[in-house]
Design a protein around this motif. Structure first.
Motif, PDB file in Angstrom:
ATOM      1  N   LEU A 186       2.723   5.995  -2.678  1.00 31.54           N
ATOM      2  CA  LEU A 186       3.862   7.000  -3.543  1.00 31.54           C
ATOM      3  C   LEU A 186       3.572   6.898  -4.926  1.00 31.54           C
ATOM      4  CD1 LEU A 186       6.288   8.016  -3.028  1.00 31.54           C
ATOM      5  CD2 LEU A 186       7.948   5.609  -2.562  1.00 31.54           C
ATOM      6  N   ILE A 187       3.235   5.766  -5.664  1.00 35.63           N
ATOM      7  CA  ILE A 187       2.889   5.693  -7.541  1.00 35.63           C
ATOM      8  C   ILE A 187       2.322   6.829  -7.808  1.00 35.63           C
ATOM      9  CG2 ILE A 187       2.162   4.097  -9.121  1.00 35.63           C
ATOM     10  CD1 ILE A 187       3.402   2.007  -7.827  1.00 35.63           C
ATOM     11  N   GLU A 188       0.648   6.363  -6.743  1.00 32.79           N
ATOM     12  CA  GLU A 188      -0.210   7.683  -6.880  1.00 32.79           C
ATOM     13  C   GLU A 188       0.684   8.517  -7.005  1.00 32.79           C
ATOM     14  OE1 GLU A 188      -3.479   5.862  -5.878  1.00 32.79           O
ATOM     15  OE2 GLU A 188      -3.645   4.083  -6.676  1.00 32.79           O
ATOM     16  N   THR A 189       0.824   8.759  -6.155  1.00 30.38           N
ATOM     17  CA  THR A 189       1.431  10.562  -6.243  1.00 30.38           C
ATOM     18  C   THR A 189       2.259  11.196  -6.472  1.00 30.38           C
ATOM     19  OG1 THR A 189       0.858  10.098  -3.616  1.00 30.38           O
ATOM     20  CG2 THR A 189       2.501  11.694  -4.023  1.00 30.38           C
ATOM     21  N   CYS A 190       3.162  10.291  -7.019  1.00 27.24           N
ATOM     22  CA  CYS A 190       3.723  11.100  -7.986  1.00 27.24           C
ATOM     23  C   CYS A 190       3.206  11.250  -9.509  1.00 27.24           C
ATOM     24  CB  CYS A 190       5.373   9.605  -8.441  1.00 27.24           C
ATOM     25  SG  CYS A 190       6.261   9.319  -7.319  1.00 27.24           S
ATOM     26  N   LEU A 191       2.398  10.239  -9.851  1.00 26.34           N
ATOM     27  CA  LEU A 191       1.158  10.434 -10.564  1.00 26.34           C
ATOM     28  C   LEU A 191       1.135  11.926 -11.009  1.00 26.34           C
ATOM     29  CD1 LEU A 191       0.066   6.976 -11.804  1.00 26.34           C
ATOM     30  CD2 LEU A 191       1.423   8.509 -12.952  1.00 26.34           C
ATOM     31  N   LEU A 192       0.258  12.228  -9.635  1.00 26.19           N
ATOM     32  CA  LEU A 192      -0.095  13.147  -9.794  1.00 26.19           C
ATOM     33  C   LEU A 192       0.293  14.429  -9.982  1.00 26.19           C
ATOM     34  CD1 LEU A 192      -2.545  11.828  -6.476  1.00 26.19           C
ATOM     35  CD2 LEU A 192      -3.936  12.778  -8.751  1.00 26.19           C
ATOM     36  N   ASN A 193       2.020  14.278  -9.228  1.00 31.53           N
ATOM     37  CA  ASN A 193       2.646  15.619 -10.084  1.00 31.53           C
ATOM     38  C   ASN A 193       3.177  15.874 -10.729  1.00 31.53           C
ATOM     39  OD1 ASN A 193       5.990  15.776  -9.632  1.00 31.53           O
ATOM     40  ND2 ASN A 193       4.700  17.745  -8.220  1.00 31.53           N
ATOM     41  N   MET A 194       3.370  13.932 -11.593  1.00 31.97           N
ATOM     42  CA  MET A 194       3.572  13.803 -13.290  1.00 31.97           C
ATOM     43  C   MET A 194       2.634  13.874 -14.377  1.00 31.97           C
ATOM     44  SD  MET A 194       6.096  11.150 -12.485  1.00 31.97           S
ATOM     45  CE  MET A 194       7.324  11.479 -13.311  1.00 31.97           C
ATOM     46  N   THR A 195       1.766  14.123 -14.581  1.00 30.28           N
ATOM     47  CA  THR A 195       1.028  13.992 -15.918  1.00 30.28           C
ATOM     48  C   THR A 195      -0.555  14.365 -15.165  1.00 30.28           C
ATOM     49  OG1 THR A 195      -0.217  12.271 -16.746  1.00 30.28           O
ATOM     50  CG2 THR A 195      -0.012  11.824 -14.949  1.00 30.28           C
ATOM     51  N   ASN A 196      -0.870  15.590 -16.433  1.00 26.73           N
ATOM     52  CA  ASN A 196      -2.674  15.427 -16.246  1.00 26.73           C
ATOM     53  C   ASN A 196      -3.528  14.553 -16.435  1.00 26.73           C
ATOM     54  OD1 ASN A 196      -2.112  15.349 -19.022  1.00 26.73           O
ATOM     55  ND2 ASN A 196      -2.510  17.987 -19.022  1.00 26.73           N
ATOM     56  N   MET A 197      -2.647  13.154 -17.131  1.00 28.67           N
ATOM     57  CA  MET A 197      -3.565  12.205 -16.893  1.00 28.67           C
ATOM     58  C   MET A 197      -3.898  10.839 -15.587  1.00 28.67           C
ATOM     59  SD  MET A 197      -5.065  12.758 -19.476  1.00 28.67           S
ATOM     60  CE  MET A 197      -5.626  10.884 -19.670  1.00 28.67           C
ATOM     61  N   ALA A 198      -3.161  11.406 -14.169  1.00 31.92           N
ATOM     62  CA  ALA A 198      -3.174  11.146 -13.140  1.00 31.92           C
ATOM     63  C   ALA A 198      -4.443  10.390 -13.022  1.00 31.92           C
ATOM     64  CB  ALA A 198      -2.728  11.615 -12.215  1.00 31.92           C
ATOM     65  N   PHE A 199      -5.747  11.203 -12.703  1.00 31.07           N
ATOM     66  CA  PHE A 199      -7.165  10.792 -12.556  1.00 31.07           C
ATOM     67  C   PHE A 199      -7.493   8.914 -13.447  1.00 31.07           C
ATOM     68  CE2 PHE A 199     -11.543  11.157 -11.145  1.00 31.07           C
ATOM     69  CZ  PHE A 199     -11.376  10.544 -10.521  1.00 31.07           C
ATOM     70  N   GLU A 216       1.194  -1.322  -0.075  1.00 31.23           N
ATOM     71  CA  GLU A 216      -0.007  -0.121   0.009  1.00 31.23           C
ATOM     72  C   GLU A 216       0.902   1.530   0.126  1.00 31.23           C
ATOM     73  OE1 GLU A 216      -4.358   0.441   1.609  1.00 31.23           O
ATOM     74  OE2 GLU A 216      -2.511   1.341   3.459  1.00 31.23           O
ATOM     75  N   CYS A 217       2.378   1.340   0.918  1.00 39.25           N
ATOM     76  CA  CYS A 217       2.498   2.317   0.604  1.00 39.25           C
ATOM     77  C   CYS A 217       3.165   2.822  -0.721  1.00 39.25           C
ATOM     78  CB  CYS A 217       4.268   2.243   1.776  1.00 39.25           C
ATOM     79  SG  CYS A 217       4.232   3.085   3.245  1.00 39.25           S
ATOM     80  N   GLN A 218       3.719   1.276  -1.592  1.00 45.97           N
ATOM     81  CA  GLN A 218       4.066   1.499  -3.107  1.00 45.97           C
ATOM     82  C   GLN A 218       3.224   1.628  -3.677  1.00 45.97           C
ATOM     83  OE1 GLN A 218       7.076   1.141  -3.902  1.00 45.97           O
ATOM     84  NE2 GLN A 218       7.308   0.917  -5.654  1.00 45.97           N
ATOM     85  N   GLY A 219       2.093   1.833  -3.336  1.00 41.77           N
ATOM     86  CA  GLY A 219       0.491   1.875  -3.870  1.00 41.77           C
ATOM     87  C   GLY A 219       0.562   3.381  -3.747  1.00 41.77           C
TER      88      GLY A 219
END
Length: 252
Positions: free
Chosen positions: A125-138, A120-123
């Protein structure tokens, strides 16, 4: 859940205007080229015209959650995403993956312990990075959370929604200082909630949380957003509707 997922995925992968539209719905009106290829240029022009006349701020929906929490996944997949697909003109979504995790410091690093373990910590972290890196994060996060294997689906979800973002680049954030600092910011946001969160999913509406808002969001987020929006109601909420031309894929 399966029937809901089928409908949502169909909305993402079967554009209304063109059988060969290469863009997801969020990008249909991002450019003249996208709108033309997807056969929705007229609708996009009308949408932009109506949006420019809106006097009201969009309803802000915040979700404080954990990547492997069953209730969080259900709420994100079955409530937030369908509502956002229909009402993205009048609502924004703010995702904060942290939930009931605990943070401590070790040297110059922040270390996290998660309710559902290291995965879960990994998940988160991955989703947090996505939110920072792309406007397609959602949509990428939706793709992950609706999968039977949240972590195992990351690469395939990237290929669908953001093929330009490589796993190597994403892992650079996840394993580096940036991801660590971003998770710390999530911890601070979660710790700063008023009232303090007691469970997840924890929902805020326009920055506020109450038992009543949580209950209404859990019962019908769609109805709640429609009722709170102070501008002219969109057609999905029962407002005035404009007749649009239709395009078809002819059976030859």
């Amino acid at each position: 859940m399966k029937s809901v997922l089928i409908l949502i995925l169909a909305a993402f992968h079967a554009p209304l205007g063109s059988c060969l539209c290469p863009y997801p719905p969020e990008e249909w009106c991002s450019s003249v080229t996208a709108a033309t290829e997807c056969g929705v240029l007229k609708q996009c022009l009308e949408k932009n015209a109506s949006r420019s006349g809106l006097a009201a701020e969009p309803v802000q929906v915040g979700l404080y959650y954990e990547s492997l929490c069953p209730g969080c996944r259900e709420f994100l997949v079955e409530m937030i995403m369908p509502t956002w697909i229909l009402l993205n003109d009048i609502m924004t979504v703010h995702l904060v993956p942290f939930g009931n995790a605990q943070e401590k410091t070790e040297g110059q690093k922040y270390v996290f312990e998660c309710q559902h373990g290291e995965d879960e910590c990994q998940g988160n972290l991955i989703e947090t990075c996505l939110l920072n890196m792309t406007n397609m994060a959602f949509p990428i996060i939706f793709c992950m959370e609706s999968s039977t294997d949240v972590l195992g689906s990351v690469e395939s979800c990237l290929k669908v929604y953001e093929p330009q973002l490589s796993m190597d680049k994403l892992n650079g954030c996840v394993k580096g200082d940036l991801g660590n600092q971003l998770m710390h910011q999530n911890a601070l946001q979660t710790a700063g909630l008023k009232p303090p969160h007691q469970y997840v999913p924890w929902v805020t509406i326009n920055g506020e949380h109450s038992d009543d808002l949580q209950q209404k969001a859990s019962t019908s987020l769609f109805s709640l957003v429609c009722s709170l929006y102070k501008g002219p109601k969109p057609a999905a909420c029962g407002g005035s509707q404009t007749q649009h031309s239709r395009s078809y894929c002819i059976n030859k």
